[in-house]
Design a protein around this motif. Structure first.
Motif, PDB file in Angstrom:
ATOM      1  N   PRO A 100      -2.907  -3.599   1.371  1.00  0.00           N
ATOM      2  CA  PRO A 100      -1.856  -3.985   2.325  1.00  0.00           C
ATOM      3  C   PRO A 100      -2.110  -5.383   2.894  1.00  0.00           C
ATOM      4  O   PRO A 100      -1.179  -6.136   3.172  1.00  0.00           O
ATOM      5  CB  PRO A 100      -1.966  -2.921   3.422  1.00  0.00           C
ATOM      6  CG  PRO A 100      -2.539  -1.723   2.746  1.00  0.00           C
ATOM      7  CD  PRO A 100      -3.507  -2.299   1.730  1.00  0.00           C
ATOM      8  N   ILE A 154       2.068  -0.869  -6.702  1.00  0.00           N
ATOM      9  CA  ILE A 154       0.923   0.031  -6.597  1.00  0.00           C
ATOM     10  C   ILE A 154       0.977   0.795  -5.281  1.00  0.00           C
ATOM     11  O   ILE A 154       0.713   1.993  -5.218  1.00  0.00           O
ATOM     12  CB  ILE A 154      -0.397  -0.751  -6.724  1.00  0.00           C
ATOM     13  CG1 ILE A 154      -0.519  -1.296  -8.151  1.00  0.00           C
ATOM     14  CG2 ILE A 154      -1.599   0.136  -6.389  1.00  0.00           C
ATOM     15  CD1 ILE A 154      -1.657  -2.255  -8.334  1.00  0.00           C
ATOM     16  N   LEU A 155       1.344   0.082  -4.216  1.00  0.00           N
ATOM     17  CA  LEU A 155       1.403   0.723  -2.905  1.00  0.00           C
ATOM     18  C   LEU A 155       2.652   1.603  -2.768  1.00  0.00           C
ATOM     19  O   LEU A 155       2.793   2.333  -1.784  1.00  0.00           O
ATOM     20  CB  LEU A 155       1.388  -0.335  -1.799  1.00  0.00           C
ATOM     21  CG  LEU A 155       0.044  -1.037  -1.588  1.00  0.00           C
ATOM     22  CD1 LEU A 155       0.199  -2.220  -0.654  1.00  0.00           C
ATOM     23  CD2 LEU A 155      -0.988  -0.060  -1.031  1.00  0.00           C
ATOM     24  N   GLY A 156       3.545   1.499  -3.714  1.00  0.00           N
ATOM     25  CA  GLY A 156       4.725   2.358  -3.683  1.00  0.00           C
ATOM     26  C   GLY A 156       5.783   1.920  -2.687  1.00  0.00           C
ATOM     27  O   GLY A 156       6.574   2.726  -2.221  1.00  0.00           O
ATOM     28  N   ILE A 157       5.800   0.606  -2.355  1.00  0.00           N
ATOM     29  CA  ILE A 157       6.767   0.218  -1.329  1.00  0.00           C
ATOM     30  C   ILE A 157       8.152  -0.041  -1.885  1.00  0.00           C
ATOM     31  O   ILE A 157       9.065  -0.361  -1.142  1.00  0.00           O
ATOM     32  CB  ILE A 157       6.323  -0.996  -0.490  1.00  0.00           C
ATOM     33  CG1 ILE A 157       6.334  -2.258  -1.344  1.00  0.00           C
ATOM     34  CG2 ILE A 157       5.008  -0.773   0.185  1.00  0.00           C
ATOM     35  CD1 ILE A 157       6.410  -3.467  -0.463  1.00  0.00           C
TER      36      ILE A 157
END
Lengths: 212, 212
Positions: free
Chosen positions: A15, A77-80
């Motif tokens: 993040p 990757i963070l799925g945002i």
């Protein structure tokens, strides 16, 4: 995408990379070296190269990283690029603060409801919502997709409330009460302990400045 | 007391021990083994013994730890027998939430003022204070001891505000804006990035439940 397993230590730094890259994008910067990122972020260049290597070698010798593709990949990757639907339990100060935190929306976390048990707060109009009676929780979750419950309830009620939302099938709990939550369900809990961070600051102040 | 240098990794776990011990004290529990603490806290017993050994061997074979003395000693190390005077800059939702967070007072962090630049917020009566005009900051700090400034201002103003309070001699900054602060003064900064924690939760949800 991200077929290799990435360690949680790296995930926790992502993040931060994402924030910095967003900042560079806003400044119109197209590429960045690990050394430049290192200077800005206070992480060593070799750590950065190692972290970013985990999910495919974006860096090119003598060119550095393409800011936009790195930003997008970390976001993936963070799925945002997905939307997580969130509810807030507890409409005290913290709950109300979270209910219109614009940063969350930008990152794909959409708050769709806020609940409380206090008759003086129920029905209160916040910026985006009206506070609902916690009695309506079951019905609400039945009719709305809820991925995450943000728990801003008093310490002594946290375990009961957590248990209740977990039984209703909510898979993610973001817990602001001072006690770490442990739940006997297949649920993911992230604890936020603001006092802990403040106490570490207090310790560092004492340690560095040796106040009387 | 705490003459040996304790590593920052251990320091960061101390607030958590402190919380658990407080909980045990409230339940009237007088002693606890590293194994029992381990079960409650999700830290291995050997890690706990190692951590607590850093500041003198409180544990006794076959007896465990005396809850009250361990609680007090950790409190001493964290400096919570001292009072830290705090101001809040930015009286939005988060600033207002922090201004009456009772947990902080219990741990020795006393908020003595809150500031904003927005004419619609200046003068507003919160639970404990009236929001002051940020123009009065210099005068306020001149006449009051301020150890910590809690920064709840928008992203783009954080660096300027941080610089301003640091120049006025405030030694601790607790930063809630999404950008890590770096300041060219002798100041200690703790950054709280709520979105980062939420994004890690989002990642874990994706990773575990593979949502479509």
């Amino acid at each position: 995408m991200a077929s290799k397993k990435i360690s949680m230590a790296v995930i926790k730094r992502l993040p931060r990379y994402h924030r910095y890259l967003n900042y560079l994008l806003e400044l119109g910067i197209k590429r960045v070296s690990s050394k430049e990122l290192s200077g800005r972020m206070g992480i060593t260049a070799s750590q950065i190269r190692q972290d970013l290597n985990c999910f495919g070698g974006f860096g090119q010798q003598g060119y550095g990283y393409n800011v936009e593709s790195l930003y997008n990949e970390i976001g993936n990757i963070l799925g945002i690029n997905k939307t997580f639907y969130c509810i807030i339990i507890g409409a005290g100060n913290m709950g109300q603060a979270l209910s219109n935190y614009e940063n969350f929306v930008k990152r794909g976390f959409k708050v769709i409801g806020i609940f409380d048990v206090n008759p003086e707060v129920i029905g209160k109009k916040l910026k985006n919502f009206e506070v609902m009676n916690l009695d309506l929780l079951e019905e609400f979750i039945l009719h709305n997709p809820v991925d995450i419950a943000m728990l801003c309830v008093p310490y002594r009620e946290t375990a009961t409330v957590a248990d209740r939302v977990a039984r209703l099938g909510v898979k993610g709990l973001w817990n602001f009460s001072p006690m770490d939550l442990k739940i006997p369900y297949d649920v993911i809990v992230e604890n936020v302990h603001l006092s802990d961070s403040l106490m570490v600051l207090g310790y560092k102040l004492n340690d560095k400045f040796e106040r009387e």
